[in-house]
Design a protein around this motif. Sequence first.
Motif, PDB file in Angstrom:
ATOM      1  N   ARG A   1      20.553  13.241  29.829  1.00  9.80           N
ATOM      2  CA  ARG A   1      21.065  11.896  30.102  1.00  9.80           C
ATOM      3  C   ARG A   1      21.918  11.408  28.931  1.00  9.80           C
ATOM      4  O   ARG A   1      22.403  10.286  28.933  1.00  9.80           O
ATOM      5  CB  ARG A   1      19.910  10.929  30.322  1.00  9.80           C
ATOM      6  CG  ARG A   1      19.053  10.707  29.084  1.00  9.80           C
ATOM      7  CD  ARG A   1      17.908   9.782  29.337  1.00  9.80           C
ATOM      8  NE  ARG A   1      17.042   9.691  28.163  1.00  9.80           N
ATOM      9  CZ  ARG A   1      15.832   9.172  28.170  1.00  9.80           C
ATOM     10  NH1 ARG A   1      15.342   8.713  29.301  1.00  9.80           N
ATOM     11  NH2 ARG A   1      15.113   9.122  27.065  1.00  9.80           N
TER      12      ARG A   1
ATOM     13  N   PRO B   1      30.255   4.188  24.754  1.00 12.80           N
ATOM     14  CA  PRO B   1      31.715   4.016  24.878  1.00 12.80           C
ATOM     15  C   PRO B   1      32.470   5.017  24.009  1.00 12.80           C
ATOM     16  O   PRO B   1      32.105   5.234  22.848  1.00 12.80           O
ATOM     17  CB  PRO B   1      31.931   2.588  24.382  1.00 12.80           C
ATOM     18  CG  PRO B   1      30.814   2.340  23.425  1.00 12.80           C
ATOM     19  CD  PRO B   1      29.635   3.126  23.924  1.00 12.80           C
TER      20      PRO B   1
ATOM     21  N   ARG C   1      27.569  11.767  31.962  1.00 12.49           N
ATOM     22  CA  ARG C   1      28.212  10.629  32.613  1.00 12.49           C
ATOM     23  C   ARG C   1      27.209   9.497  32.833  1.00 12.49           C
ATOM     24  O   ARG C   1      27.599   8.393  33.218  1.00 12.49           O
ATOM     25  CB  ARG C   1      28.861  11.077  33.922  1.00 12.49           C
ATOM     26  CG  ARG C   1      29.972  12.113  33.696  1.00 12.49           C
ATOM     27  CD  ARG C   1      30.844  12.321  34.910  1.00 12.49           C
ATOM     28  NE  ARG C   1      31.826  13.386  34.680  1.00 12.49           N
ATOM     29  CZ  ARG C   1      32.969  13.239  34.028  1.00 12.49           C
ATOM     30  NH1 ARG C   1      33.300  12.054  33.528  1.00 12.49           N
ATOM     31  NH2 ARG C   1      33.801  14.258  33.872  1.00 12.49           N
ATOM     32  N   GLN C   2      25.924   9.758  32.596  1.00 12.44           N
ATOM     33  CA  GLN C   2      24.904   8.711  32.655  1.00 12.44           C
ATOM     34  C   GLN C   2      24.774   7.967  31.325  1.00 12.44           C
ATOM     35  O   GLN C   2      24.154   6.907  31.270  1.00 12.44           O
ATOM     36  CB  GLN C   2      23.541   9.316  32.983  1.00 12.44           C
ATOM     37  CG  GLN C   2      23.460  10.070  34.288  1.00 12.44           C
ATOM     38  CD  GLN C   2      22.098  10.704  34.464  1.00 12.44           C
ATOM     39  OE1 GLN C   2      21.070  10.048  34.340  1.00 12.44           O
ATOM     40  NE2 GLN C   2      22.078  11.992  34.732  1.00 12.44           N
ATOM     41  N   ALA C   3      25.312   8.538  30.256  1.00  3.94           N
ATOM     42  CA  ALA C   3      25.136   7.956  28.926  1.00  3.94           C
ATOM     43  C   ALA C   3      25.902   6.637  28.816  1.00  3.94           C
ATOM     44  O   ALA C   3      27.045   6.531  29.240  1.00  3.94           O
ATOM     45  CB  ALA C   3      25.615   8.932  27.857  1.00  3.94           C
ATOM     46  N   GLN C   4      25.243   5.664  28.232  1.00  5.04           N
ATOM     47  CA  GLN C   4      25.876   4.354  28.032  1.00  5.04           C
ATOM     48  C   GLN C   4      26.518   4.336  26.645  1.00  5.04           C
ATOM     49  O   GLN C   4      26.134   3.552  25.769  1.00  5.04           O
ATOM     50  CB  GLN C   4      24.834   3.256  28.165  1.00  5.04           C
ATOM     51  CG  GLN C   4      24.128   3.220  29.501  1.00  5.04           C
ATOM     52  CD  GLN C   4      25.088   2.937  30.656  1.00  5.04           C
ATOM     53  OE1 GLN C   4      25.880   2.009  30.592  1.00  5.04           O
ATOM     54  NE2 GLN C   4      25.031   3.748  31.700  1.00  5.04           N
TER      55      GLN C   4
END
Length: 201
Positions: A133, A192, A187-190
């Motif tokens: 994740r 930026p 692509r789940q990682a928050q």
Amino acid sequence: MKSADAATFDAAYYQRFYFDAKTRVIDPQHAERLGAFVCGYLKYLRVPVRRVLDVGCGIGVWRDVVARHFSQAHYQGVEFSEYLCERYGWERGSVVDYRAERPFDFVVCQGVLPYLAPADLKRALHNLGGLSRGALYVEAVTREDFERDIVDEDLTDARIFRHRAEAYRRGLAPHFAEMGGGVWLSRQAQVPVFALECAGA
């Protein structure tokens, strides 16, 4: 041709590729440089690393790397080799179908995927998407590496598959963004990231 079976990864395999200083594929200096780069990059990206999965962990090189750079993180080693599981106490499993109760913050898959036939490779790449994740580090020798003559074939196991780089990228792309240097961000990682930090963004 089928994927390599468990018998491939016996005591003789690890003696040749890991323990014998003349024929090993990775030396301590290389492992230190690689670990410092990957872990430093994850720190730069501000990926929180509390749980680490090393799938195909071998002799546990990444265990020490993780301990140095993420001292509070829990390291989980998973290995296909019965010999290494018995010697080091790793959990037995395969990147093709290993499951966990919840995904990890950082997954390492080094030198494993080229031993898989195309169908198993496709399954493994999809499975990695569910296991991470946060971030993923992948190292795999590709057909292009052989074509460009940058592989030392005397040290490289002749039994590996020479998959195209595109096969790896195509399998990982639905789940990860390529960050360079073998590092992929879920692509789940928050987290930026700037457009030029992410390949193809």
